[in-house]
Structures are given as structure tokens and as C-alpha cells.
Design a protein around this motif. Structure first.
Motif, PDB file in Angstrom:
ATOM      1  N   TYR A  29       0.828  -1.203   0.000  1.00 44.74           N
ATOM      2  CA  TYR A  29       0.000   0.000   0.000  1.00 44.74           C
ATOM      3  C   TYR A  29       0.866   1.258   0.000  1.00 44.74           C
ATOM      4  CZ  TYR A  29      -3.204   3.636   1.461  1.00 44.74           C
ATOM      5  OH  TYR A  29      -3.902   4.817   1.525  1.00 44.74           O
ATOM      6  N   GLY A  30       1.818   1.321   0.917  1.00 44.06           N
ATOM      7  CA  GLY A  30       2.664   2.502   1.050  1.00 44.06           C
ATOM      8  C   GLY A  30       3.455   2.783  -0.218  1.00 44.06           C
ATOM      9  N   LEU A  31       4.033   1.729  -0.794  1.00 42.09           N
ATOM     10  CA  LEU A  31       4.804   1.900  -2.029  1.00 42.09           C
ATOM     11  C   LEU A  31       3.909   2.289  -3.198  1.00 42.09           C
ATOM     12  CD1 LEU A  31       7.351  -1.025  -1.696  1.00 42.09           C
ATOM     13  CD2 LEU A  31       7.892   1.416  -1.847  1.00 42.09           C
ATOM     14  N   TYR A  32       2.720   1.678  -3.260  1.00 43.96           N
ATOM     15  CA  TYR A  32       1.790   2.009  -4.341  1.00 43.96           C
ATOM     16  C   TYR A  32       1.389   3.480  -4.267  1.00 43.96           C
ATOM     17  CZ  TYR A  32      -2.390   2.311  -7.156  1.00 43.96           C
ATOM     18  OH  TYR A  32      -3.314   2.717  -8.083  1.00 43.96           O
ATOM     19  N   LYS A  33       1.035   3.944  -3.084  1.00 44.02           N
ATOM     20  CA  LYS A  33       0.622   5.346  -2.923  1.00 44.02           C
ATOM     21  C   LYS A  33       1.769   6.293  -3.261  1.00 44.02           C
ATOM     22  CE  LYS A  33      -3.014   6.526  -1.372  1.00 44.02           C
ATOM     23  NZ  LYS A  33      -4.207   6.965  -2.085  1.00 44.02           N
ATOM     24  N   GLN A  34       2.977   5.963  -2.824  1.00 44.46           N
ATOM     25  CA  GLN A  34       4.135   6.809  -3.121  1.00 44.46           C
ATOM     26  C   GLN A  34       4.414   6.815  -4.628  1.00 44.46           C
ATOM     27  OE1 GLN A  34       5.526   8.693  -0.788  1.00 44.46           O
ATOM     28  NE2 GLN A  34       7.066   9.615  -2.085  1.00 44.46           N
ATOM     29  N   ASN A  40       3.078  11.738   1.011  1.00 45.44           N
ATOM     30  CA  ASN A  40       1.809  11.781   1.733  1.00 45.44           C
ATOM     31  C   ASN A  40       1.631  13.161   2.354  1.00 45.44           C
ATOM     32  OD1 ASN A  40      -0.380  11.429   3.412  1.00 45.44           O
ATOM     33  ND2 ASN A  40       0.373   9.560   4.361  1.00 45.44           N
ATOM     34  N   GLU A  41       0.700  13.930   1.834  1.00 43.14           N
ATOM     35  CA  GLU A  41       0.409  15.262   2.368  1.00 43.14           C
ATOM     36  C   GLU A  41      -0.943  15.279   3.075  1.00 43.14           C
ATOM     37  OE1 GLU A  41       2.729  17.469   2.304  1.00 43.14           O
ATOM     38  OE2 GLU A  41       4.050  16.568   0.815  1.00 43.14           O
ATOM     39  N   ALA A  53      -4.756   4.546  10.147  1.00 43.98           N
ATOM     40  CA  ALA A  53      -3.498   5.057  10.704  1.00 43.98           C
ATOM     41  C   ALA A  53      -2.323   4.204  10.231  1.00 43.98           C
ATOM     42  CB  ALA A  53      -3.564   5.085  12.230  1.00 43.98           C
ATOM     43  N   ALA A  54      -2.502   2.885  10.192  1.00 41.96           N
ATOM     44  CA  ALA A  54      -1.430   1.990   9.742  1.00 41.96           C
ATOM     45  C   ALA A  54      -1.110   2.253   8.273  1.00 41.96           C
ATOM     46  CB  ALA A  54      -1.833   0.529   9.944  1.00 41.96           C
ATOM     47  N   LEU A  60       3.776   7.092   4.724  1.00 41.03           N
ATOM     48  CA  LEU A  60       4.706   8.098   5.230  1.00 41.03           C
ATOM     49  C   LEU A  60       6.150   7.568   5.259  1.00 41.03           C
ATOM     50  CD1 LEU A  60       4.106  10.971   6.143  1.00 41.03           C
ATOM     51  CD2 LEU A  60       4.052  10.147   8.500  1.00 41.03           C
ATOM     52  N   THR A  61       6.300   6.258   5.424  1.00 38.38           N
ATOM     53  CA  THR A  61       7.612   5.611   5.455  1.00 38.38           C
ATOM     54  C   THR A  61       8.431   5.924   4.203  1.00 38.38           C
ATOM     55  OG1 THR A  61       6.685   3.787   6.720  1.00 38.38           O
ATOM     56  CG2 THR A  61       8.755   3.347   5.615  1.00 38.38           C
TER      57      THR A  61
END
Length: 86
Positions: A29-34, A40-41, A53-54, A60-61
């Protein structure tokens, strides 16, 4: 099978025969969004929405990574996971 584009990698995740761990899913998820949106703003979700939150923290990572870098990391992660889950 090695993914070369984000679309191929996303299609490959849909072929997984079992579900990756929550930690692996959060990384995806985090990599896809980035890769698709950049840093992440968004505003941090409320304190009791633990899932949101997770996801927020996972995205954000990867703050500061370019979309191209994040895409490359996403492709690598999907390829690794495909060996376990296909």
C-alpha cells in the motif's frame, strides 16, 4: 514472473492464491501510494481508526522517494511476494 510496469505488478497481485501478511500488505500500500501520488500530504487519521493510521504510516515511510524509486521498489516487492503466494 517479473513485472516491468506498475499495471503488470497490480495484475500479478490479483493472482495471489493466498493473502500476504498485514505487514506485506501495508508495504504494498505505502509503495503504491508513493509511486502513484508522491509524498503523503494528507491529514493524519483519527486515533481510533487503526487501519487508516497503519496505512497512513506505511505511506509516510516512503516520503522523499521519487515516484520512479517507489515504483521500482513496488515491482521488486510484488515479484518477491509472487514467489510466495502464487
Amino acid at each position: 514472473m517479473k513485472s516491468t510496469t506498475l499495471e503488470e505488478a497490480i495484475a500479478l497481485t490479483k493472482k495471489f492464491t493466498s493473502k500476504p501478511s498485514n505487514e506485506e500488505l501495508l508495504k504494498l500500500y505505502g509503495l503504491y501510494k508513493q509511486a502513484t501520488e508522491g509524498d503523503n500530504e494528507a491529514e493524519r487519521p483519527g486515533g481510533f481508526d487503526f487501519k487508516a493510521a497503519a496505512k497512513y504510516n506505511s505511506w509516510l515511510t516512503y516520503k522523499g522517494k521519487s515516484k520512479a524509486e517507489a515504483t521500482e521498489l513496488y515491482l521488486e516487492l510484488v515479484d518477491q511476494l509472487s514467489e510466495k503466494y502464487i
